[in-house]
Each structure stands twice: as structure tokens, then as C-alpha cells.
Scaffold this active site. Structure first.
Site, mmCIF file in Angstrom:
data_model
loop_
_atom_site.group_PDB
_atom_site.id
_atom_site.type_symbol
_atom_site.label_atom_id
_atom_site.label_comp_id
_atom_site.label_asym_id
_atom_site.label_seq_id
_atom_site.Cartn_x
_atom_site.Cartn_y
_atom_site.Cartn_z
ATOM 1 N N LEU A 227 48.210 -22.621 -15.636
ATOM 2 C CA LEU A 227 46.868 -22.451 -16.178
ATOM 3 C C LEU A 227 46.626 -23.382 -17.368
ATOM 4 O O LEU A 227 47.382 -23.368 -18.345
ATOM 5 C CB LEU A 227 46.654 -20.999 -16.600
ATOM 6 N N ASP A 228 45.565 -24.192 -17.259
ATOM 7 C CA ASP A 228 45.127 -25.094 -18.337
ATOM 8 C C ASP A 228 46.213 -26.079 -18.753
ATOM 9 O O ASP A 228 46.274 -26.513 -19.909
ATOM 10 C CB ASP A 228 44.656 -24.293 -19.562
#
Length: 285
Positions: A227-228
Site C-alpha cells: 500500500l502506497d
């Protein structure tokens, strides 16, 4: 008939003679190189090249690829040739916040982005009116933890059906599964409302407000299973002050997000972004 236009990108080991061999092959086709960028990425010891060139009317992609085969074989080139006049189809995904979507549609309408939106996909129905007004197919794919695998399978089927060359997450507020992230590797672009790697995850503007930052930003990056954490394509910032509330930061951030995402989409579709591990080589104009 007018000239044809093409974009050549390649990656390889940093060997002498690559640019000369490629340029000579293009010249032998009566091609005229109008833009070139190259970069030796020392940490990975990889060489990257992007060339834009004009060719005589009737020059085809197979003819160019055939002319470049000796160079490919000699240097072990990872080569790609694209028709620069081609308007690639994309799928845009959005949840309830539509500012980034609306900015993309505007930049397409005025001709700054040369793409075709094959479909707008959302897990909510809010964007349906926007899609209808723009004459774009709207696909409602609601999702729950139980239906996520089927929802993502439907999305992949849509990407295959439309031939989408990129999937743009324009504030699509769902985390893609590891499997879907792998399937869309290198062609799914997300806009994160923070200047990564700071303030990951949920409510980054509120996190920034609590830390008293003087600048907020946005980051467009390729989607990965982490994530990210995907390779960063484009970023920008805006000044804020102690007098701004968390809600002010959200409002200021919307403008930054919209601009950053549009620039990242343009860079990607013009084949100006090349992956080098978890980093990117970005060739501007």
C-alpha cells in the site's frame, strides 16, 4: 500523405554503441529523430533510452521492428515501438471524490491528454451522471469484503474487453488485492493525497495537520501489492500555514491531486516513464 510519428523506448545493459546503432537503423528508414533522452541508472547498472522520430508515410511498426532486430540481438535490448498518433484507451476508477476525474476529463476535452476513456468504473453510483454527460460508459462495481474477488474479476474482464492500456485510480478508495496489483503491474496509476513516503494510509491531510506541516502534497505512483509503496511517477506541493484547518488542507490538496494525476497519466501514456526496480526514470520534454 503526412509523415508518421513513433516513440521508441528501450532498456539494456549500458553498452557502448547502442545510440549509434539505433539512430543508424532509424536513418536507414528515412526517419528523422526529433527528441531523444537517455539515462544510465548506476544503482541498477541499466541504460534507458527514449526516442521520438518521424518516418515517411506508410512506415509501419513491423518494418521498424525488423530494421532494429540486429541492434536488439547485438545489445540484448528490451525494445518497444509505439505509434505516437495512437489514442490509447484507459479505464478510470473513482469512488465518491470526483475532482481528479473531472480534471482528467477536462484535459482530455481540451486536447492536452490524447486518450480515450473506455469506461468510468466506480464502487458507488455518484459518477454515473458525469459519465453520461461526457458520453462515456459507466460501470458500477460495488464491492464488499465478500464480493471483492468477483468484483476484481469483473474489472479485469472489462480491461481485457476494452483493451485498456492503463487503469487510473482517480481517488478510488479501495485497496487492490495483491493478485490484481500484479495483473496490472506497470499500468495502474494511483493518486495518493500526500507527499509520499510521508503520511501513508487513511486521512493523510489530517495527519499532516496534526504535525503542523507547512507544505502538503500529492503523489502519483504505480500500484503494487504494498500500500502506497509503488514507484513514484510525479509529485507536487502547495504551501499551507498554521491558520489553515484540516478541512482547508483537504480543499487545497484537491487541486494538487488533480494536477499531479493528470501529469502522471500524460507522462505514462507518452512513454516517458520507465521502471528501474522500485524507482522510475522519467523523461520530460
Amino acid at each position: 500523405m503526412s509523415d508518421s510519428s513513433f516513440v521508441l523506448t528501450l532498456a539494456s545493459a549500458p553498452l557502448p554503441g547502442i545510440i549509434s546503432a539505433v539512430s543508424t537503423a532509424i536513418a536507414d528508414l528515412d526517419g528523422n529523430i526529433i527528441e531523444t533522452h537517455q539515462h544510465w541508472d548506476r544503482p541498477t547498472n541499466r541504460f534507458f533510452l527514449r526516442m521520438a522520430f518521424l518516418g515517411p508515410a506508410g512506415l509501419t511498426l513491423p518494418a521498424i521492428e525488423q530494421a532494429l532486430q540486429p541492434a536488439v540481438a547485438r545489445f540484448g535490448l528490451e525494445l518497444h515501438i509505439a505509434d505516437a498518433a495512437h489514442r490509447p484507451p484507459i479505464v478510470v476508477m473513482v469512488s465518491k471524490f470526483d475532482h481528479a476525474l473531472l480534471h482528467l476529463l477536462y484535459q482530455i476535452r481540451v486536447g492536452w491528454l490524447q486518450v480515450e476513456v473506455a469506461a468510468i468504473v466506480s464502487n458507488h453510483g455518484d459518477a454515473c451522471a458525469t459519465a453520461e454527460a461526457a458520453g462515456i460508459r459507466f460501470v458500477h462495481l460495488p464491492v464488499t469484503p465478500a464480493t471483492k474477488p468477483a468484483q476484481e474479476a469483473a474489472l479485469l474482464a472489462l480491461v481485457d474487453e476494452t483493451g485498456a492500456e492503463a487503469v487510473i485510480l482517480a481517488r478510488y478508495m479501495q485497496v487492490l488485492s495483491d493478485d490484481l496489483s500484479r495483473r496490472l503491474s506497470g499500468r495502474a496509476i494511483n493518486i495518493h493525497h500526500s507527499f509520499l513516503p510521508a503520511f501513508k494510509g487513511a486521512k493523510p491531510y489530517h495527519q499532516a495537520y496534526e504535525r503542523g506541516v507547512k507544505q502538503i502534497g500529492a503523489t502519483a505512483h504505480y500500484v503494487t501489492g504494498d500500500l502506497d509503496e509503488g514507484p513514484i511517477i510525479e509529485q507536487d506541493v502547495a504551501r499551507v500555514s498554521h491558520a489553515d484547518t484540516a478541512e482547508d488542507l483537504v480543499a487545497i490538496g484537491r487541486d494538487v491531486e488533480s494536477r499531479v494525476l493528470a501529469r502522471a497519466v500524460k507522462l505514462h501514456l507518452e512513454r516517458r516513464v520507465m521502471l528501474s526496480g522500485n524507482r522510475t526514470v522519467v523523461f520530460g520534454k
